[in-house]
Design a protein around this motif. Structure first.
Motif, short mmCIF file in Angstrom:
data_model
loop_
_atom_site.label_atom_id
_atom_site.label_comp_id
_atom_site.label_asym_id
_atom_site.label_seq_id
_atom_site.Cartn_x
_atom_site.Cartn_y
_atom_site.Cartn_z
N ASP A 1 -62.44 -20.10 86.82
CA ASP A 1 -61.06 -19.61 86.79
C ASP A 1 -60.36 -19.96 88.10
O ASP A 1 -59.24 -20.48 88.11
CB ASP A 1 -61.07 -18.10 86.56
N ASP A 2 -61.03 -19.70 89.22
CA ASP A 2 -60.44 -20.00 90.53
C ASP A 2 -60.17 -21.49 90.71
O ASP A 2 -59.23 -21.89 91.38
CB ASP A 2 -61.36 -19.51 91.65
N ALA A 3 -61.02 -22.34 90.08
CA ALA A 3 -60.86 -23.80 90.20
C ALA A 3 -59.76 -24.33 89.28
O ALA A 3 -59.32 -25.46 89.43
CB ALA A 3 -62.17 -24.49 89.89
N GLY A 4 -59.33 -23.52 88.30
CA GLY A 4 -58.25 -23.93 87.42
C GLY A 4 -58.67 -24.36 86.03
O GLY A 4 -57.83 -24.84 85.26
N LEU A 5 -59.94 -24.20 85.67
CA LEU A 5 -60.38 -24.52 84.31
C LEU A 5 -59.74 -23.54 83.34
O LEU A 5 -59.58 -22.35 83.66
CB LEU A 5 -61.91 -24.42 84.24
#
Length: 93
Positions: free
Chosen positions: A41-45
């Motif tokens: 989530d933090d990486a943007g997936l």
């Protein structure tokens, strides 16, 4: 157009995403769930993202199990190239 998502961890923290699909299923390797606050989530997936490469290696012709093995072998730092397709946002088992 592909989007690159860089994932990195320093311990055994779960990545926080679930994949469905592969050549052994009627749909491509697709992210069906991303846990809020997770590394993914933090990486943007995002749910609906279709995986096409891991570290510049094409994976769209892999079975679900083969893709899982690729992810395990990728270690703690890798780049997922995805195509955004948010119409596939339902969970499949």
């Amino acid at each position: 157009m592909a989007t690159d998502i860089k994932l990195s961890r320093f311990n055994n923290t779960p990545w926080g995403f679930r994949l469905s699909g592969g050549v052994d299923f009627p749909h491509p390797l697709t992210v069906v769930r991303v846990a809020r606050g997770s590394l993914a989530d933090d990486a943007g997936l995002q749910p609906g993202d279709v995986l096409i490469r891991i570290n510049d290696s094409p994976i769209q012709d892999l079975t679900h199990a083969q893709a899982h093995q690729w992810l395990l072998r990728a270690g703690n730092n890798f780049v997922l190239s995805v195509v955004r397709n948010h119409r596939i946002a339902t969970e499949a088992h």
